[in-house]
Structures are given as structure tokens and as C-alpha cells.
Design a protein around this motif. Structure first.
Motif, PDB file in Angstrom:
ATOM      1  N   ILE A  30       0.830  -1.196   0.000  1.00  0.00           N
ATOM      2  CA  ILE A  30       0.000   0.000   0.000  1.00  0.00           C
ATOM      3  C   ILE A  30       0.868   1.252   0.000  1.00  0.00           C
ATOM      4  CG2 ILE A  30      -1.676   1.345   1.332  1.00  0.00           C
ATOM      5  CD1 ILE A  30      -2.931  -1.272   2.222  1.00  0.00           C
ATOM      6  N   GLU A  31       1.878   1.264   0.856  1.00  0.00           N
ATOM      7  CA  GLU A  31       2.792   2.417   0.913  1.00  0.00           C
ATOM      8  C   GLU A  31       3.432   2.658  -0.449  1.00  0.00           C
ATOM      9  OE1 GLU A  31       3.764   4.593   3.160  1.00  0.00           O
ATOM     10  OE2 GLU A  31       3.469   3.816   5.182  1.00  0.00           O
ATOM     11  N   TRP A  32       3.910   1.600  -1.052  1.00  0.00           N
ATOM     12  CA  TRP A  32       4.585   1.717  -2.355  1.00  0.00           C
ATOM     13  C   TRP A  32       3.644   2.242  -3.414  1.00  0.00           C
ATOM     14  CZ3 TRP A  32       3.453  -1.418  -6.728  1.00  0.00           C
ATOM     15  CH2 TRP A  32       4.321  -1.223  -7.808  1.00  0.00           C
ATOM     16  N   ARG A  33       2.400   1.764  -3.413  1.00  0.00           N
ATOM     17  CA  ARG A  33       1.437   2.182  -4.420  1.00  0.00           C
ATOM     18  C   ARG A  33       1.028   3.644  -4.216  1.00  0.00           C
ATOM     19  NH1 ARG A  33       0.348   1.355  -9.563  1.00  0.00           N
ATOM     20  NH2 ARG A  33      -1.865   1.180 -10.054  1.00  0.00           N
ATOM     21  N   VAL A  34       0.817   4.038  -2.979  1.00  0.00           N
ATOM     22  CA  VAL A  34       0.410   5.408  -2.696  1.00  0.00           C
ATOM     23  C   VAL A  34       1.501   6.384  -3.138  1.00  0.00           C
ATOM     24  CG1 VAL A  34      -0.064   7.064  -0.843  1.00  0.00           C
ATOM     25  CG2 VAL A  34      -1.184   4.838  -0.841  1.00  0.00           C
TER      26      VAL A  34
END
Length: 281
Positions: A30-34
Motif C-alpha cells: 500500500i505504501e509503495w502504491r500510494v
């Protein structure tokens, strides 16, 4: 944001990946995608990290049990060949409810982050979403209906291969029949996505008005059908019913080997979800 944040919690369902392995890396995913969509400042990042940690604990503890329960119900109906169109429709309704609960959970903590965006951050987010839309349009540009049907046949058969071990000629014919009967909604879908983005951009541009931002985010995330034309909604409902009929026909056509393969995979998934829900640290 709709595409880049919350739906990624379903990463554990990616084909070919271990459910537990995928879920343990969900925070990183999620962090990477955001980060692809917006660059937080230090204060925003801290708030987002708190939100993400709280969300993951809640999701693992409360939501995975719901997923396990729904999949168990579906698995039993398929195994006993008692799945009906009405039961399939309820499965669709229950699946949508998972999304609504997720959004309602994160919204109170997400709104302050969105409200605090600078103009540069807002522009960055909208630009990336527009880029996604452009790439999606390019993906389908110039393709004939026959090409689209053939691609859909291939994708659906690949998924069935994973869950059944292999697809018989009879089952491949059922898939082809479904895709021939399905109402073409690609143009409507692309237009809906564009309208959704327009509405989202308005919400972000007026993010200082907290009450209005919340109202619009709830519309966009939990009641997006209001942005769909009556014809589009009717076609989607018709296609949903057709897909349910396909599932029932496929279920009736399963060989003992295919049924065993499906039952094993579904049981492993349900067990993983159940185990994960109990592994709260």
C-alpha cells in the motif's frame, strides 16, 4: 486514490501468491502504491502511517473473518451444487459491502490528510490518475468487439485453469457463450471512469470545505452508481446475472478431478484467512 490505496488490501487474492505471504507485505504494498500517486510531507506521512497501522489491525481482526465466512458459504453451495442465481446475487451484494465497510473505517482519518494537501500535491495526484485513464484508453483503442471478446475468453479461461486445474472444451464453450451474450459496456465504463475522475478532481480542488469533501468522497466511494447512466446500470446488472448463470453452468459441468482441485484451493484460502484473522500482534 480509489485505485491506488484501499483496493490493494485485496493483494492476498493475487493469483499464484501465498495468501499469508502476500498479506504480511500488505503495508509495504500500500505504501509503495500510494507513493506513485502523491508525495506526503513528514506530518502527512506520520498520519498516514498511523491510519495504515490501525486499518491493518482492524482489517485482519474483523474483516478477514467476514471474507472467510462468505467464501465458506460460496464453497459449500458450489460443492453441493446448490448455488442459485439469487445466492449469486447475494454474493455480489456481500462483496460490495466489504468495500463500503473499509471506506467507512478509513474515511475519518483519511479526510484530514486529503484536506491538508498542497496545490502541488493535489496536482500530482490528479495528474497521475489522468495518466492512468489515458493508458487505459490506449489499451483498448482500436480493438474490435471480436478482439475484446477473444481477450475476455482467454482471461477467464486462465482464471478457471487456476481454480479447476484445466478447462474442458465444454467449459471453454460456456465461457465463449457468456462473452457473446454479455452486453458491451466498455465505452460506458470508460466514460464512467472519466466522470468519476472529474468529480474526484472537484472534491480535491475544494478540499478546504471539509463537510463537502466528506459528502463527495462518500458519493464517489460508496455510491458511485449515481454517476452511472440508467442504461449502464441496467447493462451491468444484466451482465452480473449472466456471469452468475455461467458460474452455475460451470459448476454443473465439473469433473470429479476439477471439483477436488477447486475444493482444495478454496479450503486453503479459507484456512489462510481464518488463521490470519487470529494472528494479531
Amino acid at each position: 486514490m480509489k485505485k491506488s490505496l484501499i483496493p490493494l488490501l485485496l493483494v492476498m487474492f493475487l493469483a499464484g501468491c501465498s495468501t499469508k505471504f502476500s498479506y504480511f507485505f500488505l503495508d509495504w504494498a500500500i505504501e509503495w502504491r500510494v507513493e506513485e500517486y502523491v508525495t506526503f510531507d513528514d506530518e502527512q506521512q506520520e498520519k498516514f502511517d498511523v491510519l495504515l497501522d490501525k486499518f491493518l489491525v482492524w482489517h485482519q481482526k474483523d474483516e478477514l473473518v467476514r471474507y472467510s465466512s462468505q467464501l465458506t458459504s460460496l464453497s459449500v453451495a458450489i460443492e453441493n451444487q446448490t448455488l442459485t442465481p439469487e445466492m449469486w446475487q447475494q454474493q455480489v451484494v456481500d462483496a460490495k459491502a466489504h468495500w463500503f465497510r473499509i471506506f467507512n473505517f478509513v474515511l475519518p482519518d483519511l479526510l484530514p490528510i486529503l484536506s491538508s494537501f498542497s496545490d502541488e500535491q493535489a496536482d500530482e495526484l490528479i495528474a497521475q490518475l489522468k495518466k492512468d485513464n489515458q493508458e487505459l484508453n490506449q489499451k483498448y483503442a482500436g480493438k474490435t468487439q471480436l478482439q475484446l471478446v477473444n481477450e475476455s475468453n482467454e482471461k477467464l479461461q486462465d482464471r478457471m485453469d487456476d481454480w479447476l486445474g484445466s478447462v474442458s472444451d465444454e467449459q471453454a464453450a460456456l465461457v465463449a457463450e457468456y462473452n457473446q451474450q454479455r452486453v458491451a459496456t466498455l465505452d460506458m465504463w470508460l466514460e464512467y471512469r472519466l466522470d468519476w475522475l472529474r468529480q474526484f478532481q472537484v472534491a480535491i480542488e475544494q478540499r478546504d470545505e471539509t463537510a463537502l469533501l466528506e459528502q463527495r468522497m462518500r458519493l464517489l466511494m460508496t455510491n458511485p452508481d449515481e454517476l452511472k447512466s440508467a442504461a449502464y446500470q441496467q447493462h451491468v446488472e444484466q451482465n452480473t446475472q449472466l456471469f452468475g448463470q455461467l458460474i452455475i453452468k460451470i459448476n454443473q459441468s465439473l469433473s470429479p478431478k476439477q471439483r477436488k482441485h477447486f475444493t482444495r484451493k478454496m479450503s486453503e484460502l479459507i484456512e489462510d484467512l481464518s488463521d490470519l484473522s487470529k494472528e494479531i500482534k
